[in-house]
Design a protein around this motif. Sequence first.
Motif, short mmCIF file in Angstrom:
data_model
loop_
_atom_site.label_atom_id
_atom_site.label_comp_id
_atom_site.label_asym_id
_atom_site.label_seq_id
_atom_site.Cartn_x
_atom_site.Cartn_y
_atom_site.Cartn_z
N PHE A 1 -42.62 -37.07 19.64
CA PHE A 1 -42.45 -35.72 19.12
C PHE A 1 -42.30 -34.78 20.32
CE2 PHE A 1 -44.51 -37.98 15.75
CZ PHE A 1 -43.97 -37.45 14.59
N ARG A 2 -41.21 -34.02 20.33
CA ARG A 2 -40.90 -33.16 21.46
C ARG A 2 -40.67 -31.73 20.98
NH1 ARG A 2 -41.23 -33.58 27.03
NH2 ARG A 2 -40.79 -35.80 26.67
N LYS A 3 -41.39 -30.80 21.60
CA LYS A 3 -41.18 -29.38 21.29
C LYS A 3 -40.15 -28.81 22.26
CE LYS A 3 -45.66 -28.20 19.27
NZ LYS A 3 -46.85 -27.31 19.36
N LEU A 4 -39.09 -28.24 21.71
CA LEU A 4 -38.05 -27.60 22.52
C LEU A 4 -38.20 -26.09 22.36
CD1 LEU A 4 -34.99 -29.85 21.60
CD2 LEU A 4 -36.70 -30.19 23.40
N ARG A 5 -38.56 -25.43 23.43
CA ARG A 5 -38.71 -23.97 23.38
C ARG A 5 -37.39 -23.31 23.75
NH1 ARG A 5 -43.05 -20.23 26.75
NH2 ARG A 5 -42.31 -18.22 25.95
N LEU A 6 -36.87 -22.49 22.86
CA LEU A 6 -35.60 -21.81 23.11
C LEU A 6 -35.79 -20.71 24.15
CD1 LEU A 6 -35.00 -23.29 20.45
CD2 LEU A 6 -33.56 -21.36 19.81
N ALA B 1 -45.27 -30.29 11.59
CA ALA B 1 -44.79 -29.88 12.92
C ALA B 1 -43.27 -29.89 13.00
CB ALA B 1 -45.40 -30.80 13.99
N VAL B 2 -42.63 -30.90 12.40
CA VAL B 2 -41.18 -31.03 12.48
C VAL B 2 -40.49 -30.11 11.48
CG1 VAL B 2 -39.24 -32.63 12.25
CG2 VAL B 2 -41.36 -33.38 13.35
N PHE B 3 -41.06 -29.99 10.29
CA PHE B 3 -40.44 -29.18 9.22
C PHE B 3 -41.43 -28.11 8.75
CE2 PHE B 3 -38.92 -33.63 8.67
CZ PHE B 3 -37.60 -33.45 9.09
N PRO B 4 -41.64 -27.06 9.54
CA PRO B 4 -42.65 -26.05 9.15
C PRO B 4 -42.33 -25.34 7.85
CG PRO B 4 -41.33 -25.30 11.02
CD PRO B 4 -41.00 -26.73 10.82
N GLU B 5 -41.05 -25.32 7.44
CA GLU B 5 -40.69 -24.65 6.19
C GLU B 5 -40.91 -25.54 4.98
OE1 GLU B 5 -37.14 -27.13 7.18
OE2 GLU B 5 -38.66 -25.98 8.28
N LEU B 6 -41.17 -26.83 5.18
CA LEU B 6 -41.36 -27.77 4.08
C LEU B 6 -42.75 -27.57 3.48
CD1 LEU B 6 -40.28 -30.31 2.56
CD2 LEU B 6 -41.43 -31.69 4.31
N ARG B 7 -42.81 -27.52 2.14
CA ARG B 7 -44.09 -27.39 1.44
C ARG B 7 -44.62 -28.80 1.14
NH1 ARG B 7 -42.76 -22.82 3.40
NH2 ARG B 7 -42.91 -20.98 2.06
N LEU B 8 -45.86 -29.06 1.53
CA LEU B 8 -46.44 -30.39 1.38
C LEU B 8 -47.58 -30.34 0.38
CD1 LEU B 8 -46.59 -31.34 5.16
CD2 LEU B 8 -44.93 -32.14 3.48
N LEU B 9 -47.56 -31.29 -0.56
CA LEU B 9 -48.63 -31.47 -1.54
C LEU B 9 -49.24 -32.85 -1.29
CD1 LEU B 9 -50.27 -30.79 -4.07
CD2 LEU B 9 -48.37 -31.65 -5.45
N ALA B 10 -50.52 -32.88 -0.91
CA ALA B 10 -51.19 -34.14 -0.55
C ALA B 10 -51.97 -34.69 -1.73
CB ALA B 10 -52.12 -33.91 0.65
N LEU B 11 -51.96 -36.02 -1.86
CA LEU B 11 -52.74 -36.71 -2.88
C LEU B 11 -53.66 -37.71 -2.20
CD1 LEU B 11 -50.02 -37.53 -5.59
CD2 LEU B 11 -51.55 -35.57 -5.51
N SER B 12 -54.95 -37.70 -2.57
CA SER B 12 -55.90 -38.65 -1.98
C SER B 12 -57.11 -38.78 -2.89
CB SER B 12 -56.35 -38.18 -0.59
OG SER B 12 -57.35 -39.03 -0.08
N ASP B 13 -57.67 -39.98 -2.93
CA ASP B 13 -58.90 -40.21 -3.67
C ASP B 13 -60.13 -39.80 -2.87
OD1 ASP B 13 -57.75 -41.21 -5.98
OD2 ASP B 13 -57.66 -43.24 -5.19
N ASN B 14 -59.93 -39.48 -1.57
CA ASN B 14 -61.04 -39.19 -0.69
C ASN B 14 -61.11 -37.69 -0.41
OD1 ASN B 14 -62.25 -38.77 2.15
ND2 ASN B 14 -62.89 -40.85 1.63
N ARG B 15 -62.25 -37.07 -0.70
CA ARG B 15 -62.39 -35.62 -0.55
C ARG B 15 -62.21 -35.20 0.91
NH1 ARG B 15 -66.66 -32.40 0.87
NH2 ARG B 15 -66.58 -30.24 0.14
N VAL B 16 -62.76 -35.97 1.84
CA VAL B 16 -62.64 -35.60 3.27
C VAL B 16 -61.17 -35.63 3.69
CG1 VAL B 16 -63.24 -36.26 5.62
CG2 VAL B 16 -64.96 -36.38 3.81
N ARG B 17 -60.41 -36.65 3.22
CA ARG B 17 -58.98 -36.71 3.58
C ARG B 17 -58.23 -35.52 3.00
NH1 ARG B 17 -59.08 -42.27 1.95
NH2 ARG B 17 -59.45 -43.67 3.71
#
Length: 620
Positions: free
Chosen positions: A467-472, A571-587
């Motif tokens: 993963f590489r950050k390119l600063r303009l 990090a790669v797609f900051p505009e992407l909306r993510l919905l996480a599913l997990s059986d573990n509360r800590v995760r």
Amino acid sequence: ANVRFDNVAPTLVSSAPADGSISGSVSQIVLTASEPVTAPGTTLDGGAAPAPSISGNVLTFATGSLGNGIHVLAGELEDASGTRTPFRVAVTVGADSPTSTASVERSITASSPDTTMSVAGGTITIRIPQSAWPTPPTPADRILVMRANVGPGRAGGPGLAAGSPIVEVTARWAIAGTYVTQFRAPLEITFTNPSGDVVIPAYSQNGTSWTILQPTGGTTLPAGWADGFYNAPGSTHVLTRHLTFFGLMRDVEPPSAPHDIAGYVGADGLTLRWIPGQDSSGQLGNTVLLVNGVPFQNFGPTTTEAKLGPFSVDDSRTFTFVQYDAAGNRSAPSAQLRALPPLLGLGVEQARAALAARGFGVGKLTDVELPTVAPGTVVGPATQALALEGSAVDLTVARGATVGGTDPQTRLVLQIANSRQVKVSKQTTLTARIKVTRSADVEAALWTAGNKRLYTWRFKIKAGVTFRKLRLPTQIRKPGLYTFAWVARSGTETVRQSVKVRLVGKTLPQLIPAKQKLELTLSGDTKGTPRPLNIQIDEAFALVARSTNNVRVLVVDVDRFGVRFVSDLHAVFPELRLLALSDNRVRRIQAVKAGAKLALPRKTKNKSIQRAIRRVASSG
């Protein structure tokens, strides 16, 4: 004539001294009724009581000086119409010392408010809520006699806490004399614990063999539990639906070891994650990270992540965790986490030998269609850098045709994934996910739509995912459409890939216009529970990055892919909306911290997930 025809029974409003334990001497008992009454046939400690002096609805019994112990005044109250109701008052004299072993009784009725009785000078209290009232055996049994017997600690099981007494709590019906062991609502037994020592409540049928209670995780007893406990500053609270012996035990049992240990390597280096162990006392101490078997860093009981900086595939360190509880008991060490060897480009047998050399085995083999890679070439795991020692590592193997007889270990493949839309700011950066099958020199050039080169980045990367950050540069801040031309060179091979990126103003366009309908398709079973999409990590990045797609929301199975996958996508797609599913509360908590807009249990129904996707898609 004043003649009463009602049959409303008189009631005992109060007594002095109060029913229960008292301090000081007692020479009389005063009863206050709800109306003028008499008390024919009253007894004191089983014998005839002195006749009371009566003034309206107040009856005074001159008992003479009562000695230490339980004294019971019982009988019936009779009003002018002849209607009677039984009463019972139990007074314990001399129970105000913390070392007192005097027993205490209280009489309660169905209409009594929440009742509390104290023993051993108030070091132990029992609260009986009105909602706990059990069903009486007969209508006449309207008085329940609660009794608390206190005795010195008797060693047994893990051993009683120093100086802690044991208490036997019983309840019986005043008329039938039968005992009550189950209640409709939990009773609360509170032990004072001024020393602050870590203790665990336990119950016993005989005061010798003890069963430790489980922490409730809150101040209420979970549904379906018969008993449990929680700790508060200076006190320990037992919640129970049954009565027997109760006491405080020393905490000598070690906690369980931390679990769900994993390591991830990203743009910021190595990140370790874990879930702390559990302790029967409900009170954890620090989690300790050991590096090569030596204590390295302490973490609080709620910490679940540590960043350790730069990491390479030839890193030989091992990472182990131990858990302490608040009493200082230490868990067994967790499984060791260590780096995987470089696997990409190897044959299966070569990969097997490399894994065995570091204490790993080979797990499931999965074939993927990759026409540019020779059959039998290991192409994954591409993002997994560490694993628990002794575990089996799943391998992804290419089944594509050999191209021109090229050695699969030298074939160079380049895959780029980055956001198609970047918001202009004072420090505009674009994070790219770069995957190569060999170590390579990489060049990324930024071009305008008019084919003018604006800037070039050059760096070296190793085989695998980087993963590489390119600063303009500050001069490149004009919104518009640009092209990133990527070139990777390794030996005599050169591969290229171009990606178009749009720079937009300070406010990103709304992802879903107000009038546009969001189409959702989820695969579910007959109960409506969504099933995870069968997709690899590389495919997920390619799916979002592909210009022909317009992926707005991605549902991530965190139990399968891990929290690091959420962090990398964000990090790669900051505009992407993510919905996480997990059986573990800590995760789920970790996933939100890593960039997910929302995290839900995997058992959430299909319709609820659809509503959540719409909400996440329209969020800011």
